[in-house]
Write an enzyme that holds these catalytic residues in place. Structure first.
Site, mmCIF file in Angstrom:
data_model
loop_
_atom_site.group_PDB
_atom_site.id
_atom_site.type_symbol
_atom_site.label_atom_id
_atom_site.label_comp_id
_atom_site.label_asym_id
_atom_site.label_seq_id
_atom_site.Cartn_x
_atom_site.Cartn_y
_atom_site.Cartn_z
ATOM 1 N N ASP A 87 106.148 -0.718 46.978
ATOM 2 C CA ASP A 87 105.257 -1.420 46.479
ATOM 3 C C ASP A 87 106.013 -2.820 45.737
ATOM 4 O O ASP A 87 107.395 -2.828 45.596
ATOM 5 C CB ASP A 87 104.434 -0.736 45.452
ATOM 6 N N ASP A 141 94.285 -3.986 47.404
ATOM 7 C CA ASP A 141 94.171 -2.966 46.453
ATOM 8 C C ASP A 141 92.409 -2.790 46.371
ATOM 9 O O ASP A 141 92.019 -1.824 45.507
ATOM 10 C CB ASP A 141 94.599 -3.229 45.027
#
Length: 734
Positions: A478, A548
């Site tokens: 990430d 997301d």
């Protein structure tokens, strides 16, 4: 030079066969007398030539050609006036900023004495297999630019990049370093398609006329960014999904990039792309060089869908690690939404048991397993297992996961650091910063300066240690913020802006070294969703986190935009709990079918699922495994767009043509109207297909239908009410 002989079939010239034969025989052809190069693939040709003045000019980009002699000479033009010099009318293949050139340059430099003029002329070339290098030199100084061309004849793609070399005795600074300038046939009426967005709303499709002036698509954020994706598509003004001429290109660079689409007052459309010239200054000492990223491009005569399918196949087979030998993406479970930071061994084992019963193949522990990571304000940088949460380390959990016949994956964010961490207290100098200036925190974190070799080695070491000590098959990598204060105080002032480039190079090096040491390790690129998705990172990772936003209806548009460029195999798509994101609730089957159009994952809290939820999930995962190869490796046809219809429909066709699957989704039914007919694509007209409705929502009741019927009369699905969905499987029987 020998000419190719035309074959006569049924009284007609068999030009397609001739072009295919020419492609296989020689993808790069060169005529010494005219100094013209013709680069040819199955779908396209690209040509350039040297004029009598030594300038390298673009001659053609479009459908495949087979005769070099048909191409015009690369002769210079005449001035229109003192305000319209010939240089503004000519399509220089890689223009330097020098002389009377006022458009976007491909390369711009500044010498130490203040001289910034650069005029490039042909010097030499080399052909080796499907590769071509053409070296240009400045008219006065020993400054070289080598243009690199790579032809992928079976894939319809040409790749371009450049190397700038300093052959002088003094340093100079490169202020702009592009990968390529692409030219479309002269004319009006072109349309530009590009992808824009933001966090949780990535890859939104924009389509607009190209007018005189410049349209700039870019990232200044240090990574690819959510706002624009480094891809363009241009059509002649009338292309559709399955028809019309489309030119397209995609940059392979995960840092600051820029694509400039420009229509001149002389009816010429050009696209220049590469590293972003904003805040760019790359000093080259004598003997040093700078390489620009690859810019892949192609042409489709089969519309936007044809362009996408070309890019998809090329990405799957020539870009992704392992290519055709890489495994199908496994069904994944990620524990983040179930536990957030409250991770512990017992809780993860319980989730793993539930996931295994559903048919999950890869179990991933997300944030919270390391350091003092109990919230997002602490712990980043301290990549040791939290002893309170995992007293015996990760091995007991990993062993349990493996015993359930699942691989184990782990979330990491190695580029980031919290102020509240042991690493920051020991090395505050390791973050990107300007001396004596504030250090901005976004999501309570700062960025480690991975351009530094010591930081690079630290990050590689911690990841290598994890992959060595534990049986980790998968890293979810990430990156949850963009750059700010991009300073590098330890570097010479003249070299400090190299950070933008060196950071990305070191990122690539770390991943390349990790994969070399751990061949079975797989990596997902995530940057708060789709913030780092491009062909550069995809040369090193197995899949990407598209957004997301996992809300199923929103995802239809996000995934439609994503599919313009990137194949389903790399698109991680999760089923999560509702309501979410927009406080909207959609049926579980709807959420599954949306996610099954990519690399299926589950992110829901399995502890809250009912028995009926688990039973449905088990059924849907089994269905996905049955069609997974077709979705991940097949050809995509976008039948109905969520931007234009109440119904969204997509069709996937397996590589061998034996299976096809159609997904259809309805947002909301009005006035009891039927859903529109779905006209399928890409089937064999004379073949028969067994038609299977996975949930009895197919109007047609015939067990078999011909390809001709399915494409011309179509399929009708009974989608009613709000957020209804279905999938139809076709198996070729004849």
């Amino acid at each position: 030079m020998r000419s190719t002989t035309l074959r006569i079939l049924a009284g007609r010239l068999a030009v397609p066969c001739l072009v295919c034969a020419a492609v296989h025989a020689q993808s790069i052809r060169y005529t010494e007398g005219r100094k013209i190069w013709l680069l040819t693939t199955r779908e396209s040709s690209y040509a350039m030539g040297v004029g009598p003045d030594g300038a390298l000019r673009n001659l053609y980009w479009g459908g495949p050609l087979w005769r070099v002699e048909d191409l015009p000479a690369a002769a210079p033009r005449r001035d229109i006036s003192s305000f319209d010099p010939r240089q503004m009318l000519e399509n220089e293949e890689f223009p330097g900023w020098g002389g009377p050139r006022y458009y976007e340059p491909a390369v711009k430099i500044a010498r130490e004495d203040g001289d910034r003029d650069l005029v490039l002329r042909y010097a030499s070339h080399r052909i080796q297999g499907d590769g071509l290098d053409i070296t240009l030199k400045d008219v006065n100084d020993p400054i070289e630019v080598t243009l690199h061309y790579r032809v992928y004849p079976d894939y319809g793609i040409v790749a371009r990049s450049a190397t700038v070399r300093n052959g002088t005795t003094r340093a100079f600074t490169v202020n702009s370093a592009q990968s390529a300038a692409w030219y479309l046939p002269p004319g009006d009426g072109y349309r530009l398609t590009y992808l824009s967005g933001r966090w949780a709303a990535e890859t939104q499709i924009n389509r607009e006329p190209i007018h005189e002036g410049q349209k700039v698509l870019e990232s200044r954020k240090g990574h690819t960014s959510h706002n624009f994706n480094p891809w363009f598509s241009i059509d002649a003004g009338n292309a559709g999904e399955e028809h019309g001429r489309v030119w397209f290109g995609a940059l392979a660079w995960s840092g600051n990039w820029r694509i400039t689409v420009e229509q001149t007052p002389y009816r010429q459309v050009r696209v220049t792309g590469g590293m972003n010239s904003f805040d760019f200054a790359y000093r080259l000492k004598p003997g040093e060089s700078l390489d620009t990223p690859q810019f892949f491009a192609g042409f489709s005569a089969a519309g936007f869908g044809g362009a996408s399918r070309t890019l998809h196949r090329f990405t799957r087979e020539k870009i992704l690690p392992g290519g055709l030998s890489s495994r199908l993406r496994p069904v994944l479970y990620n524990s983040w939404e179930a536990t957030t930071f409250n991770v512990n061994e017992a809780g993860q084992k319980a989730l793993a048991e539930k996931a295994s019963k559903l048919g999950v193949e890869l179990f991933v522990v997300d944030d919270g397993w390391f350091g003092k990571r109990n919230n997002d304000r602490a712990g980043l940088g301290d990549w040791f297992v939290n002893p309170q949460k995992f007293p015996q380390g990760l091995k007991p959990l990993i062993d349990a996961v493996n015993q359930l016949n699942m691989d184990f994956g782990l979330w990491v964010e190695p580029e980031m650091i919290n102020a509240d961490s042991d690493l920051y207290r020991a090395h505050p100098d390791w973050v990107i910063n300007f001396t004596s200036r504030p250090r901005s925190e976004l999501r309570n974190q700062m960025i480690l300066n991975m351009a530094r070799s010591d930081v690079k080695e630290y990050i590689f070491g911690l990841l290598d240690k994890l992959a060595t000590e534990y049986n980790i098959r998968y890293f979810k990598w990430d990156m949850n913020r963009s750059f700010s204060e991009p300073g590098w105080p330890e570097a010479d002032a003249a070299d400090e802006q190299k950070l933008w480039v060196q950071y990305v190079r070191n990122l690539y090096e770390i991943i390349d070294r990790l994969r070399a040491r751990h061949p079975k390790l797989e990596i997902e690129s995530c940057s708060g969703g789709g913030g780092r998705v491009d062909l550069g990172i995809l040369q090193r990772v197995d899949e990407v986190w598209a957004s997301d936003n996992t809300e199923a209806f929103d995802r239809l548009r996000i995934q439609e935009g994503f599919s313009q460029v990137y194949p389903a195999k790399v698109m991680s798509a999760w089923v999560t709990d509702v309501p979410n994101m927009n406080t909207r609730s959609t049926p579980l089957a709807y959420r599954f079918l949306v996610a099954m159009q990519g690399a299926l994952g589950i992110g829901a809290n399995l502890n809250r699922w009912s028995d009926s939820d688990s039973a449905l999930a088990t059924k849907m995962i089994a269905l996905y495994k049955r069609i997974r190869s077709t979705v991940q490796l097949g050809d995509l046809h976008r039948l109905l767009s969520p931007r234009e219809s109440d119904v969204t429909a997509n069709q996937y066709i397996s590589a061998d043509g034996k299976q096809s699957v159609v997904f259809a989704f309805r947002h909301s039914q009005e006035y009891n109207t039927a859903a529109p007919t779905l006209y399928l694509q890409g089937l064999e007209e004379k073949a028969l297909y067994k038609v299977e409705a996975t949930d009895n929502k197919l109007v047609e009741r015939q067990p078999q239908l011909s390809g001709a019927y399915l494409m011309r009369a179509g399929l009708n699905v009974n989608l009613r009410g709000d957020f209804d969905s279905t999938a139809v499987i076709l198996e070729r029987v004849q």
